[in-house]
Write a protein that holds these residues in place. Structure first.
Motif, PDB file in Angstrom:
ATOM      1  N   THR A 254       0.772  -1.154  -0.145  1.00 24.83           N
ATOM      2  CA  THR A 254      -0.144   0.069  -0.012  1.00 24.83           C
ATOM      3  C   THR A 254       0.644   1.363   0.162  1.00 24.83           C
ATOM      4  O   THR A 254       0.163   2.509  -0.213  1.00 24.83           O
ATOM      5  CB  THR A 254      -1.018   0.093   1.232  1.00 24.83           C
ATOM      6  OG1 THR A 254      -0.153  -0.271   2.455  1.00 24.83           O
ATOM      7  CG2 THR A 254      -1.918  -1.012   1.203  1.00 24.83           C
ATOM      8  N   ARG A 391      -8.264   0.227  -4.203  1.00 22.23           N
ATOM      9  CA  ARG A 391      -7.645   1.033  -3.442  1.00 22.23           C
ATOM     10  C   ARG A 391      -7.582   2.435  -4.268  1.00 22.23           C
ATOM     11  O   ARG A 391      -7.616   3.495  -3.558  1.00 22.23           O
ATOM     12  CB  ARG A 391      -6.137   0.735  -3.188  1.00 22.23           C
ATOM     13  CG  ARG A 391      -5.206   1.633  -2.571  1.00 22.23           C
ATOM     14  CD  ARG A 391      -4.658   1.101  -1.493  1.00 22.23           C
ATOM     15  NE  ARG A 391      -3.479   1.850  -0.831  1.00 22.23           N
ATOM     16  CZ  ARG A 391      -3.403   2.562   0.068  1.00 22.23           C
ATOM     17  NH1 ARG A 391      -4.692   2.888   0.690  1.00 22.23           N
ATOM     18  NH2 ARG A 391      -2.388   3.337   0.718  1.00 22.23           N
ATOM     19  N   ASP A 460      -8.676  -2.391   3.952  1.00 19.08           N
ATOM     20  CA  ASP A 460      -7.249  -2.544   4.259  1.00 19.08           C
ATOM     21  C   ASP A 460      -6.994  -3.691   3.405  1.00 19.08           C
ATOM     22  O   ASP A 460      -7.165  -4.786   3.665  1.00 19.08           O
ATOM     23  CB  ASP A 460      -6.996  -2.783   5.734  1.00 19.08           C
ATOM     24  CG  ASP A 460      -5.335  -2.964   5.980  1.00 19.08           C
ATOM     25  OD1 ASP A 460      -4.814  -2.734   5.225  1.00 19.08           O
ATOM     26  OD2 ASP A 460      -5.221  -3.383   7.181  1.00 19.08           O
ATOM     27  N   SER A 462      -3.525  -4.281   3.062  1.00 16.21           N
ATOM     28  CA  SER A 462      -2.291  -4.428   3.084  1.00 16.21           C
ATOM     29  C   SER A 462      -1.910  -5.884   3.675  1.00 16.21           C
ATOM     30  O   SER A 462      -2.665  -6.473   3.952  1.00 16.21           O
ATOM     31  CB  SER A 462      -1.657  -3.476   4.092  1.00 16.21           C
ATOM     32  OG  SER A 462      -1.955  -3.802   5.507  1.00 16.21           O
TER      33      SER A 462
END
Length: 483
Positions: A254, A391, A460, A462
């Motif tokens: 990320t 994202r 999220d 990541s």
């Protein structure tokens, strides 16, 4: 501190043909941040060695392996503190371009010899026979190119733990019985329950049969590959070893994929300030010679092969182009897909852009500038592009398989308040077209579209939690080996 040798045939930015390179870069770094001592082992491709020498790296050890002189170079993965070992053997790895294929797109004739040697070096490091001061507690192997490492480690009573990750079961490293003989592998391995697969040598079976644990890159794909439809002839073996098999969803880096700071973008934006996303779209249109307009722009980044559903995409594109949609395609692959895409690009100038090959920067700009990101894959072990697009506030349209169904939620299933994209379940061009048209109806509703964008950007993606899951697996393997 647990020491892990992470063996892989590609790692970004040294060499990349697909998602394996991204995972091989970001997962080891995430594990290092969790205080695991992870060191990467990579073949010494020319560009990788050149970068290592430029960074001041030196040979650490030299040794003879059969007819080959082998050196190990120690360097750092660029931009990280992760140690990277390069296996320098010029006769096998000093070749231009793709790590697996020649300039004509054919597999290198000696791929079995290349990755057999790579596997031997990995095993030597793992057993302390390579002359390094560092020795791993566990070896993490990735895809068929590393499949012989667990085979070579099997005879050692005090060997490290082993885990083998399947990134794509369709690529198995299959070679002839003559090649098996030429490699000098023991006759005892030429059995159905060992390395033999329909009278061929299977590198991937080395990892599947001899590793302590097997992982793959999404929970759904872990289930799919135990079925004949997705098992590529290995579903029986995987069902037999299902107790050792688990699916851990990939993460993304990320920091590299961040629309607020991405250096590949002319404009930056985030979940709470999306205004510049439209500027990214206009900038992409200008860069690629498309008409600058506000209608739907659809992106596709990937290999132009059967797996990716390119034939379905080709079937629906003319109708969508007639509706005024724009397309941006980046990738390379088979002529049977490249040629009709070229014809469409010539027929629809200003509405369609085709870039053959791969361009990392352009892939970022397509992800940011598109409204919809298309992934009509027939099968998809995990997929990273749908997470990149989520994202970046770009809505994915995906086939409901593998990691795609694990990451994309459709309004029909969860409601618009929780959805982040669109999923089609019928394996056909008609199902793809119907779902794209359904997405275009929501695209026309600004409020609902912003809801989807916000839902996707708030998640999220990541490696933080997923790296912990791998760490837990490592610890479990080592505890089991102590018993």
């Amino acid at each position: 501190m647990i020491r892990v040798l992470f063996a892989t045939s590609e790692v970004y930015p040294m060499v990349k043909t697909g998602g394996l390179a991204d995972v091989s870069a970001s997962l080891p770094e995430a594990l290092c941040r969790l205080e695991y001592d992870v060191q990467i082992l990579l073949p010494g491709y020319p560009d990788a060695l050149k970068a290592a020498r430029k960074a001041g790296s030196r040979r650490k050890v030299r040794f003879q392996l059969g007819q080959y002189n082998v050196s190990l170079w120690q360097t750092r993965l660029p931009g990280t503190a992760v140690t990277l070992w390069l296996v320098d053997c010029p006769p096998l790895f000093d070749r231009p371009g793709n790590p697996y294929k020649n300039e004509q797109g054919k597999d290198w004739w000696d791929n079995a010899h290349r990755f057999e040697l790579f596997g031997k070096v990995g095993a030597m490091i793992a057993t302390g026979e390579a002359g390094l001061a560092w020795k791993p507690d566990l070896v993490h192997c990735n895809d068929w190119q590393t499949g012989l490492i667990p085979v070579f480690l099997e005879p050692y009573r005090a060997r490290p733990g082993t885990v083998f990750t399947i990134h794509n079961l369709a690529y198995q490293g299959l070679f002839s019985h003559e090649t098996f003989r030429a490699l000098g592998l023991p006759d005892s391995l030429w059995r159905l329950e060992q390395l033999e697969f329909h009278d061929q040598l299977s590198f991937i079976k080395g990892g599947l049969v001899f590793s302590d644990r097997i992982t793959t890159v999404s929970p759904t794909y872990a289930l799919e590959i135990q079925s004949p439809e997705f098992g590529n002839g290995l579903d029986g073996l995987l069902r037999h070893r299902q107790h050792a098999l688990s699916g851990i969803l990939n993460g993304i880096d990320t920091r590299v994929w961040n629309p607020e700071e991405d250096p590949e973008l002319a404009f930056h934006y985030g979940q709470d300030h999306l205004k510049n996303k439209a500027k990214c779209k206009a900038s992409l249109q200008q860069e690629l010679g498309l008409e600058v307009k506000g209608g739907p722009l659809m992106g596709f980044v990937g290999r132009l092969v059967d797996q990716k559903g390119v034939d379905w995409l080709l079937s629906v594109m003319p109708e969508l182009l007639e509706q005024g949609c724009q397309f941006v395609i980046l990738g390379s692959g088979e002529d049977r897909y490249e040629e009709p895409l070229k014809q469409l690009a010539r027929r629809w100038p200003g509405q369609m852009s085709l870039t053959l090959g791969y361009n990392e920067g352009l892939s970022h700009r397509i992800t940011a500038g598109s409204d919809l990101f298309l992934m009509p894959s027939r099968f998809e072990p995990c997929g990273l592009n749908q997470m990149y697009s989520l994202r970046y506030g770009t809505i994915p349209v995906v086939h409901g398989v593998g990691g795609l169904v694990d990451t994309v939620q459709d309004p029909l299933d969860v409601g618009i308040d929780k959805a982040n994209g669109f999923v089609f379940t019928g394996a056909s061009a008609e199902s793809l077209l119907a779902t794209v048209n359904r997405a275009l109806l929501v695209f026309a509703n600004r409020k609902q579209w912003r809801q989807l964008q916000g839902n996707g950007m708030a998640t999220d993606y990541s490696w933080k939690q997923r790296a912990r899951t791998y760490g837990d697996l490592y610890q479990c393997i080592l505890k089991e080996r102590e018993q």
